[in-house]
Design an enzyme around this catalytic site. Structure first.
Site, mmCIF file in Angstrom:
data_model
loop_
_atom_site.group_PDB
_atom_site.id
_atom_site.type_symbol
_atom_site.label_atom_id
_atom_site.label_comp_id
_atom_site.label_asym_id
_atom_site.label_seq_id
_atom_site.Cartn_x
_atom_site.Cartn_y
_atom_site.Cartn_z
ATOM 1 N N GLU A 1 -15.641 -18.394 20.623
ATOM 2 C CA GLU A 1 -15.027 -17.198 21.190
ATOM 3 C C GLU A 1 -15.295 -17.004 22.685
ATOM 4 O O GLU A 1 -14.453 -16.471 23.400
ATOM 5 C CB GLU A 1 -15.519 -15.952 20.436
ATOM 6 C CG GLU A 1 -15.035 -15.839 19.008
ATOM 7 C CD GLU A 1 -13.575 -15.408 18.909
ATOM 8 O OE1 GLU A 1 -12.952 -15.169 19.959
ATOM 9 O OE2 GLU A 1 -13.059 -15.324 17.792
ATOM 10 N N SER B 1 -51.603 12.430 -25.212
ATOM 11 C CA SER B 1 -53.053 12.247 -25.030
ATOM 12 C C SER B 1 -53.429 11.737 -23.642
ATOM 13 O O SER B 1 -54.591 11.384 -23.419
ATOM 14 C CB SER B 1 -53.583 11.256 -26.080
ATOM 15 O OG SER B 1 -53.410 11.770 -27.384
#
Length: 708
Positions: free
Chosen positions: A100, A360
């Site tokens: 590019e 518990s």
């Protein structure tokens, strides 16, 4: 006589010079007007929308910077910020610039050589062969989209490119291009494209993948992989072929790259820890980047574990898992449900923060306070026999009783009767206050006060709070807040809160380390406790080693019973599997703090050999039984009524027993009883205080008073 000179007879050279001068003046005038007009046009251009260009999708990352989840922008676009030096494969960058903008690092925004080449190719071949736009010009077009392709539009891009180069560095320009470049549909930026097409960050790309990402922005809609895969393949191959012709790629590598298939479907964006990311977004609404304490590898592994186990347990059963680092309180994994989108399981409800009955799982804290108060030891004997507290008669889960057992055995086997006996001695209100002091929150039914039933699950708690409290045991009695969002500006250490003293916490961990593991689970690897709430509605298992604490909850989000759902068979196997899937080797618990009593039952001091409920005194022979005459057990003492900063001395009077006698306040020796069997004690502060007197024979008596 000389004839007059006329225009017709003016020499040709003079006329040419005059025309040339006029032409120069005209051209100069035209250029001046043009330059003036262009200058005025440039001045009239609005400022570049840099702020808008920096708007990105909110990204939530883990402690190592890995993307957990991204949120689309308000208009539905996916735009993730990308930094060339840290987020992108160097091979892709090399390919991008070679294709590019070869002179990106040297030009000032416009490349005259590239523009000249593009114009010549257009003039000689009649069509566009290569574009002359630089990366900076393309960025200008992305920041100010224009539909038309004209000389005016190209001129505007050139002017804007020069402006961008003047305001940003080359690295900033490249980063912004990598963030804004279009890749088809609602995908913007190379990171969004890489996730959508390859399912990964663009840090490691093959040649074929890199070439495809170079080709797509040139015509993103015509080359969309999910609509036009063949056009995308052709564009990718052209990029590869050109790179071969320019010597950037070898022919062999190019041939292999062209054989690689092109993805035809988009992949889903990363979607880890949906409950944690939802919460972080609600807290940090305007942040572009949110960093969490989670570890994406552990998170991913435990999400898969939750899905697998929930599928085996039934279509209505959900699973919650929370992992915390003991040292810092950082949450390393947060699984709120097996499937965020499962409507039947109410997947969007975060079960790590839902208030449920703990069964518990609060028992270790009862035992811890009992150890802290010094009236019981893991090797002390305790009775597991039918006992009644007014109208309340606790029973063990299996409806049997084991008689005389050690405290260690009672906790490891989660016997209910011994736990309630200890809670009665410790005090339900004191347990509630201590848990609250440590940062936990117990939710009582409306208009209820703390009672003995809370020891067996008669209270509400969240998995988040349980993990914090158990991490406090691993930290030898000090808890820190659990943290999930990393605030960069917050460098202060987390505030620690007292849960219990170090020796008591260590003893609890030592006992829980010996709890029998689930089937096929390794022994003595983690300290853990299970719990099952009334009616089989909630199954729990919380455990820790020297590094981390993991909590597991299993049940239905709507609170309906699940017959047969037990903490030991449903939650504990998930807990052990979760520890294994973290990929971390178990770390031993901390060493016993100095002064911790280590002895067998027979070698314990006489008062510790057998637990006795409050008021059940030790008989030592013919001597008069030791007892505290004042203050009375359960009395309220106004030691601060005068408003003084320091409380008034609290008198203690004793009857019976054998001198010398030792006085203890909350388990700490504060001196000896005098010959008159009296002592003045400095009150430890407002709240509950445990006063104990022990004589020369080991006989002891204890009262609990409330100082106000």
């Amino acid at each position: 006589m000389t004839a007059p000179v006329t225009e017709a007879s003016e020499p040709t050279s003079h006329r040419s010079r005059r025309w040339l001068k006029g032409a120069v003046v005209a051209i100069a005038t035209f250029c001046l007007v043009a330059i003036t007009g262009i200058g005025a046009w440039i001045v009239s251009l609005p400022p570049l929308p840099f702020a808008e260009a920096h708007h990105v999708s909110t990204a939530v990352v883990d402690r190592n910077g890995k993307l957990l989840r991204a949120f689309a922008m308000a208009d539905g676009r996916w735009r993730l910020p990308a930094h060339a030096k840290t987020d992108v494969d160097p091979g892709y960058l090399k390919l991008l610039l070679a294709y590019e903008d070869k002179r990106f690092w040297s030009h000032l925004g416009v490349d005259p050589l590239a523009l000249t080449r593009a114009a010549f190719q257009l003039a000689t071949r009649g069509h566009i062969v290569s574009g002359g736009s630089t990366i900076t010009m393309q960025l200008a077009r992305l920041m100010e989209p224009r539909q038309e392709r004209s000389v005016g539009a190209k001129l505007r891009q050139a002017v804007r490119a020069l402006e961008i180069e003047r305001q940003l560095s080359k690295d900033e320009i490249l980063d912004l291009y990598l963030t804004l470049a279009p890749f088809g549909g609602n995908l913007e930026g190379v990171r969004a494209a890489s996730f959508a097409y390859f399912g990964k960050e663009p840090k490691r790309l093959s040649l074929a993948e890199a070439a495809l990402l170079v080709a797509l922005p040139q015509s993103p809609e015509r080359r969309r992989l999910d609509r036009h895969p063949e056009a995308a393949r052709a564009a990718r191959d052209r990029v590869i072929a050109r790179m071969v012709s320019e010597g950037e790629v070898s022919a062999e590598d190019a041939a292999r790259a062209k054989l690689e298939p092109v993805p035809r479907l988009r992949k889903t964006m990363p979607f880890l820890a949906p409950h944690a990311t939802d919460q972080s977004l609600a807290i940090s609404k305007d942040a572009a980047l949110i960093k969490l304490t989670l570890d994406s590898n552990i998170q991913k592994s435990l999400e898969a574990l939750a899905r697998d186990r929930a599928a085996a347990l039934g279509p209505d059963v959900s699973v919650g898992i929370l992992v915390a680092d003991n040292a810092t309180g950082d949450i390393l994994a947060h699984v709120g449900s097996p499937d965020y989108f499962d409507v039947r399981r109410a997947g969007q409800v975060d079960m790590t923060r839902a208030i449920r009955s703990p069964g518990s799982t609060l028992k270790p804290f009862i035992y811890g306070l009992a150890f802290e108060d010094g009236f019981v030891h893991p090797e002390s004997l305790i009775e597991d026999r039918p006992t009644r507290y007014g109208s309340y008669a606790p029973e063990n889960f299996d409806m049997t009783f084991q008689g005389t057992v050690t405290v260690r055995h009672a906790l490891q086997m989660s016997l209910n009767v011994p736990a309630i006996a200890l809670l009665d001695r410790v005090g339900a209100s004191r347990l509630t206050a201590r848990i609250s002091q440590a940062g936990g929150k117990l939710i009582l039914p409306k208009d209820e006060t703390p009672g003995l039933a809370m020891g067996l699950g008669g209270v509400g708690v969240t998995l988040n709070d349980l993990v914090r409290l158990y991490a406090g045991l691993a930290r030898l009695g000090s808890s820190v807040p659990l943290r999930e969002i990393i605030q960069s500006e917050n460098t202060e250490e987390a505030e620690t809160r007292r849960l219990m003293d170090q020796s008591a916490a260590w003893l609890v961990g030592n006992v829980l380390m010996g709890t029998p593991p689930p089937a096929n689970g390794p022994r003595n690897r983690i300290a853990f406790k299970t719990g099952t709430s009334y009616g089989y509605r909630d199954a729990w298992s919380v455990g820790f080693d020297g590094r981390m604490t993991i909590g597991v909850w299993v049940g239905r989000p709507d609170g309906a019973p699940v017959p047969g759902l037990l903490g030991r068979t449903a939650a504990a196997p998930i807990l052990f599997d979760a520890f294994a899937r973290t990929g971390k080797l178990p770390v031993p618990l901390a060493k016993a703090p100095k002064g911790t009593l280590m002895a067998s039952t027979a070698k314990l001091p006489l008062p510790l050999r057998r637990f006795r409920p409050a008021g059940d005194l030790i008989r030592t022979g013919s001597e008069q039984t030791l007892r505290i005459q004042f203050p009375l057990n359960g009395a309220q003492v106004d030691a601060y009524g005068g408003g003084e900063a320091k409380g008034l001395a609290l008198p203690v009077k004793v009857a019976g027993g054998v001198l010398p006698m030792t006085m203890m306040v909350n388990g700490i020796a504060v001196g000896s009883i005098d010959s008159r069997r009296q002592k003045l004690v400095d009150p430890p502060g407002p709240g509950f205080a445990r006063l104990t007197v022990m004589d020369a024979t080991g006989a002891a008596d204890t009262v609990v008073v409330r100082i106000q």
